[in-house]
Design a protein around this motif. Structure first.
Motif, short mmCIF file in Angstrom:
data_model
loop_
_atom_site.label_atom_id
_atom_site.label_comp_id
_atom_site.label_asym_id
_atom_site.label_seq_id
_atom_site.Cartn_x
_atom_site.Cartn_y
_atom_site.Cartn_z
N TYR A 8 0.82 -1.20 0.00
CA TYR A 8 0.00 0.00 0.00
C TYR A 8 0.86 1.26 0.00
O TYR A 8 1.87 1.34 0.68
CB TYR A 8 -0.89 -0.01 1.24
CG TYR A 8 -1.67 1.26 1.47
CD1 TYR A 8 -2.84 1.50 0.76
CD2 TYR A 8 -1.23 2.23 2.37
CE1 TYR A 8 -3.58 2.66 0.97
CE2 TYR A 8 -1.96 3.39 2.58
CZ TYR A 8 -3.12 3.60 1.87
OH TYR A 8 -3.84 4.74 2.08
N GLU A 10 0.06 5.60 0.09
CA GLU A 10 -1.01 6.56 0.35
C GLU A 10 -1.66 7.05 -0.95
O GLU A 10 -2.86 7.32 -0.97
CB GLU A 10 -0.46 7.74 1.16
CG GLU A 10 -1.52 8.68 1.67
CD GLU A 10 -2.51 8.06 2.64
OE1 GLU A 10 -3.67 8.53 2.68
OE2 GLU A 10 -2.17 7.10 3.36
N TYR A 12 -2.68 5.42 -3.32
CA TYR A 12 -3.75 4.51 -3.73
C TYR A 12 -5.03 4.69 -2.90
O TYR A 12 -6.07 4.14 -3.26
CB TYR A 12 -3.32 3.04 -3.56
CG TYR A 12 -2.16 2.61 -4.40
CD1 TYR A 12 -2.10 2.86 -5.77
CD2 TYR A 12 -1.10 1.91 -3.83
CE1 TYR A 12 -1.03 2.44 -6.53
CE2 TYR A 12 -0.02 1.49 -4.59
CZ TYR A 12 0.01 1.76 -5.94
OH TYR A 12 1.07 1.34 -6.69
N HIS A 13 -4.95 5.42 -1.81
CA HIS A 13 -6.04 5.44 -0.83
C HIS A 13 -7.41 5.70 -1.44
O HIS A 13 -8.33 4.89 -1.29
CB HIS A 13 -5.76 6.44 0.30
CG HIS A 13 -6.79 6.40 1.36
ND1 HIS A 13 -7.88 7.24 1.35
CD2 HIS A 13 -6.93 5.61 2.45
CE1 HIS A 13 -8.64 6.97 2.39
NE2 HIS A 13 -8.08 5.99 3.08
N ASP A 14 -7.58 6.81 -2.12
CA ASP A 14 -8.90 7.16 -2.65
C ASP A 14 -9.38 6.15 -3.69
O ASP A 14 -10.57 5.81 -3.73
CB ASP A 14 -8.90 8.57 -3.22
CG ASP A 14 -8.73 9.63 -2.14
OD1 ASP A 14 -8.90 9.32 -0.94
OD2 ASP A 14 -8.41 10.79 -2.50
N VAL A 17 -10.64 3.13 -1.75
CA VAL A 17 -11.94 3.40 -1.11
C VAL A 17 -13.06 3.25 -2.14
O VAL A 17 -14.08 2.61 -1.87
CB VAL A 17 -11.96 4.80 -0.46
CG1 VAL A 17 -13.37 5.17 0.00
CG2 VAL A 17 -10.98 4.88 0.71
N LYS A 44 -12.92 4.89 4.59
CA LYS A 44 -12.31 6.14 4.13
C LYS A 44 -11.45 6.77 5.21
O LYS A 44 -10.40 7.36 4.92
CB LYS A 44 -13.41 7.11 3.70
CG LYS A 44 -12.87 8.40 3.11
CD LYS A 44 -14.00 9.23 2.55
CE LYS A 44 -13.54 10.54 2.03
NZ LYS A 44 -12.85 10.49 0.76
N LEU A 48 -8.16 1.26 6.13
CA LEU A 48 -7.12 0.79 5.22
C LEU A 48 -5.73 0.96 5.81
O LEU A 48 -4.81 0.21 5.48
CB LEU A 48 -7.20 1.53 3.87
CG LEU A 48 -8.49 1.33 3.08
CD1 LEU A 48 -8.42 2.11 1.77
CD2 LEU A 48 -8.79 -0.12 2.83
N ARG A 49 -5.59 1.93 6.68
CA ARG A 49 -4.28 2.20 7.29
C ARG A 49 -4.05 1.37 8.55
O ARG A 49 -2.95 1.38 9.11
CB ARG A 49 -4.15 3.68 7.61
CG ARG A 49 -4.18 4.56 6.37
CD ARG A 49 -4.14 6.04 6.74
NE ARG A 49 -4.36 6.87 5.58
CZ ARG A 49 -5.52 7.47 5.30
NH1 ARG A 49 -6.56 7.33 6.10
NH2 ARG A 49 -5.62 8.22 4.23
#
Length: 155
Positions: A8, A10, A12-14, A17, A44, A48-49
């Motif tokens: 992962y 950051e 990729y985060h959105d 989600v 969101k 994920l973190r």
């Protein structure tokens, strides 16, 4: 499909989600709109973190699936509905096996027959059941473990 599994980032985060949202909308038809909003906010704003997250990228380096691990437990595994049945989920599980060994566990929503069938096909067997999900909501979970039955797995 042969994707590329990466850790992962950051950036990729959105995308993850939104991938999660598409996947859940297509597979979790038992959730109410209120529950969907509740879980969306959870994903969101930090879920994920909170896990060791691995992302499956397609040939264009776009996320098509992801898996979150807590030790040897698969806490989440979601594949974009447009990529269901193309191997991303199995590839993520094989990656988890390479990292954690073959004593993987997972909890699956009882109402999500597709996910239950996917894990059974891979070689997971039921080891228990809970009436409530991890957030205390009335969505029963089936607890599963890989390799308890003769170590046989079909991939």
């Amino acid at each position: 499909m042969t994707g590329h599994i990466v850790a992962y980032k950051e950036e990729y985060h959105d995308q993850l989600v939104e991938l999660w949202h598409r996947a859940v909308c297509s597979t979790h038809d038992f959730l109410t709109e209120e529950d969907l909003r509740f879980y969306y906010k959870m994903v969101k704003n930090g879920a994920l973190r909170a896990v060791e997250l691995w992302v499956c990228l397609n040939k264009d380096f776009k996320p098509v699936g992801f898996m979150g691990l807590d030790g040897s437990k698969i806490e989440m595994l979601f594949v974009d509905p447009q990529h269901h049945g193309r191997g991303a989920g199995s590839q993520l599980i094989r990656h988890a096996e390479s990292l954690k060994g073959d004593k993987l566990t997972v909890d699956v929503n009882e109402q999500n027959a597709g996910a239950h069938a996917f894990y059974k096909k891979y070689g997971f067997v039921q080891t228990g059941r809970s009436e409530l999900d991890g957030a205390g909501k009335p969505y029963p979970l089936i607890h599963m473990e890989l390799g308890r039955h003769n170590g046989l797995r079909s991939r």
